[in-house]
Design a protein around this motif. Structure first.
Motif, PDB file in Angstrom:
ATOM      1  N   ASN A 192       0.798  -1.232   0.000  1.00 43.80           N
ATOM      2  CA  ASN A 192       0.000   0.000   0.000  1.00 43.80           C
ATOM      3  C   ASN A 192       0.826   1.276   0.000  1.00 43.80           C
ATOM      4  O   ASN A 192       0.470   2.253   0.655  1.00 43.80           O
ATOM      5  N   LYS A 193       1.907   1.287  -0.740  1.00 39.13           N
ATOM      6  CA  LYS A 193       2.754   2.476  -0.858  1.00 39.13           C
ATOM      7  C   LYS A 193       2.702   3.004  -2.288  1.00 39.13           C
ATOM      8  O   LYS A 193       2.426   2.265  -3.235  1.00 39.13           O
ATOM      9  N   THR A 225       8.098  -0.283 -15.589  1.00 39.83           N
ATOM     10  CA  THR A 225       7.181   0.181 -14.546  1.00 39.83           C
ATOM     11  C   THR A 225       5.902  -0.651 -14.572  1.00 39.83           C
ATOM     12  O   THR A 225       5.411  -1.095 -13.527  1.00 39.83           O
ATOM     13  N   LEU A 226       5.376  -0.897 -15.758  1.00 40.74           N
ATOM     14  CA  LEU A 226       4.186  -1.746 -15.901  1.00 40.74           C
ATOM     15  C   LEU A 226       4.459  -3.145 -15.355  1.00 40.74           C
ATOM     16  O   LEU A 226       3.616  -3.717 -14.649  1.00 40.74           O
ATOM     17  N   LYS A 252       3.607  -7.202 -11.005  1.00 34.05           N
ATOM     18  CA  LYS A 252       4.166  -8.072  -9.958  1.00 34.05           C
ATOM     19  C   LYS A 252       3.667  -7.679  -8.572  1.00 34.05           C
ATOM     20  O   LYS A 252       3.545  -8.542  -7.703  1.00 34.05           O
ATOM     21  N   ARG A 253       3.435  -6.379  -8.378  1.00 30.83           N
ATOM     22  CA  ARG A 253       3.049  -5.871  -7.064  1.00 30.83           C
ATOM     23  C   ARG A 253       1.776  -5.031  -7.175  1.00 30.83           C
ATOM     24  O   ARG A 253       1.803  -3.811  -7.040  1.00 30.83           O
ATOM     25  N   PRO A 254       0.618  -5.687  -7.402  1.00 32.67           N
ATOM     26  CA  PRO A 254      -0.629  -4.923  -7.523  1.00 32.67           C
ATOM     27  C   PRO A 254      -1.046  -4.231  -6.223  1.00 32.67           C
ATOM     28  O   PRO A 254      -1.947  -3.373  -6.247  1.00 32.67           O
ATOM     29  N   ASP A 255      -0.394  -4.566  -5.106  1.00 37.98           N
ATOM     30  CA  ASP A 255      -0.672  -3.926  -3.823  1.00 37.98           C
ATOM     31  C   ASP A 255      -0.021  -2.547  -3.717  1.00 37.98           C
ATOM     32  O   ASP A 255      -0.228  -1.837  -2.734  1.00 37.98           O
ATOM     33  N   GLY A 262       5.391   9.262 -14.866  1.00 34.92           N
ATOM     34  CA  GLY A 262       4.745   8.261 -15.710  1.00 34.92           C
ATOM     35  C   GLY A 262       3.891   7.340 -14.849  1.00 34.92           C
ATOM     36  O   GLY A 262       4.373   6.791 -13.856  1.00 34.92           O
ATOM     37  N   ILE A 263       2.630   7.193 -15.222  1.00 31.63           N
ATOM     38  CA  ILE A 263       1.704   6.348 -14.470  1.00 31.63           C
ATOM     39  C   ILE A 263       1.280   5.150 -15.313  1.00 31.63           C
ATOM     40  O   ILE A 263       1.325   5.190 -16.539  1.00 31.63           O
ATOM     41  N   VAL A 264       0.868   4.095 -14.621  1.00 31.36           N
ATOM     42  CA  VAL A 264       0.426   2.877 -15.302  1.00 31.36           C
ATOM     43  C   VAL A 264      -1.072   2.933 -15.558  1.00 31.36           C
ATOM     44  O   VAL A 264      -1.549   2.572 -16.636  1.00 31.36           O
ATOM     45  N   LYS A 265      -1.833   3.403 -14.561  1.00 29.99           N
ATOM     46  CA  LYS A 265      -3.297   3.451 -14.670  1.00 29.99           C
ATOM     47  C   LYS A 265      -3.775   4.889 -14.499  1.00 29.99           C
ATOM     48  O   LYS A 265      -3.236   5.631 -13.676  1.00 29.99           O
ATOM     49  N   GLU A 266      -4.790   5.246 -15.252  1.00 29.37           N
ATOM     50  CA  GLU A 266      -5.312   6.614 -15.174  1.00 29.37           C
ATOM     51  C   GLU A 266      -5.767   6.963 -13.760  1.00 29.37           C
ATOM     52  O   GLU A 266      -5.624   8.107 -13.313  1.00 29.37           O
ATOM     53  N   GLU A 267      -6.254   5.977 -13.022  1.00 29.63           N
ATOM     54  CA  GLU A 267      -6.703   6.263 -11.649  1.00 29.63           C
ATOM     55  C   GLU A 267      -5.544   6.585 -10.704  1.00 29.63           C
ATOM     56  O   GLU A 267      -5.758   6.981  -9.557  1.00 29.63           O
ATOM     57  N   ASP A 268      -4.304   6.454 -11.181  1.00 30.00           N
ATOM     58  CA  ASP A 268      -3.131   6.811 -10.372  1.00 30.00           C
ATOM     59  C   ASP A 268      -2.751   8.283 -10.521  1.00 30.00           C
ATOM     60  O   ASP A 268      -1.784   8.740  -9.906  1.00 30.00           O
TER      61      ASP A 268
END
Length: 188
Positions: free
Chosen positions: A79-80, A93-94, A99-102, A130-136
């Protein structure tokens, strides 16, 4: 409220980042066992962790050696927000996000020169996340709030940010090679 910051890797980039945060009265938790910072448990008390470890070129795989990045991710608590600053190939990064969806994993390229690392860190000409998901995007905005201000600021896809770092490195290498060629010509 200012987030609590962790830095994994206390070399040129991690050191300059630490000095920048200290100048803003943010005392980061540092983890770098090779330099005597061995308390991985302290990372539990952080909100944002910057990964600033070496990624040396691997002549066998013709890519970057990610063993230090792997080791960093092994000690990061759940959760970090994790911000990779190490140079990596596009898609890395993706891959770590998968590997770490948490975690919320993003990429923030550094554009430092060794002789001016603090000056470059404190006064960047661009700040890219750079983000992986738009919600980030909200998490990326939190990271931007604590990073040095720059005249150009942009949140992009992680692969785009990774490519921008690659393009920058390739351009600087080209400039050095060109200057060396001119020097050789002048010597003749």
């Amino acid at each position: 409220m200012t987030p609590k910051v962790g830095i994994i890797g206390f070399g040129m980039v991690g050191g300059a980042l630490t000095r920048y945060f200290n100048s803003r009265n943010i005392t980061p938790v540092i983890f770098d066992p090779l330099k005597g910072y061995e308390d991985a448990e302290a990372l539990k008390d952080t909100d944002i962790i910057f990964v600033c470890v070496p990624t040396p070129y691997d002549a066998v795989s013709h890519g970057f050696d990610l063993r230090y990045v792997d080791s960093a991710f092994d000690v990061i608590p759940k959760n970090k927000i994790v911000v990779i600053k190490s140079t990596v190939v596009p898609g890395t990064t993706l891959a770590y996000q998968k590997k770490r969806p948490d975690l919320t994993v993003m990429f923030n390229p550094e554009f430092l020169t060794e002789s001016r690392s603090d000056e470059d860190m404190f006064h960047p000409n661009r700040q890219i996340i750079g983000i992986v998901k738009e919600e980030d995007r909200g998490a990326a905005e939190k990271v931007l709030e604590i990073l040095p201000a720059a005249p150009f600021v942009k949140i992009v896809a992680a692969a785009e940010a990774e490519m921008l770092k690659y393009f920058g490195n390739a351009f600087y290498a080209l400039k050095v090679a060109y200057a060396n060629q001119i020097f050789d010509l002048c010597q003749k």
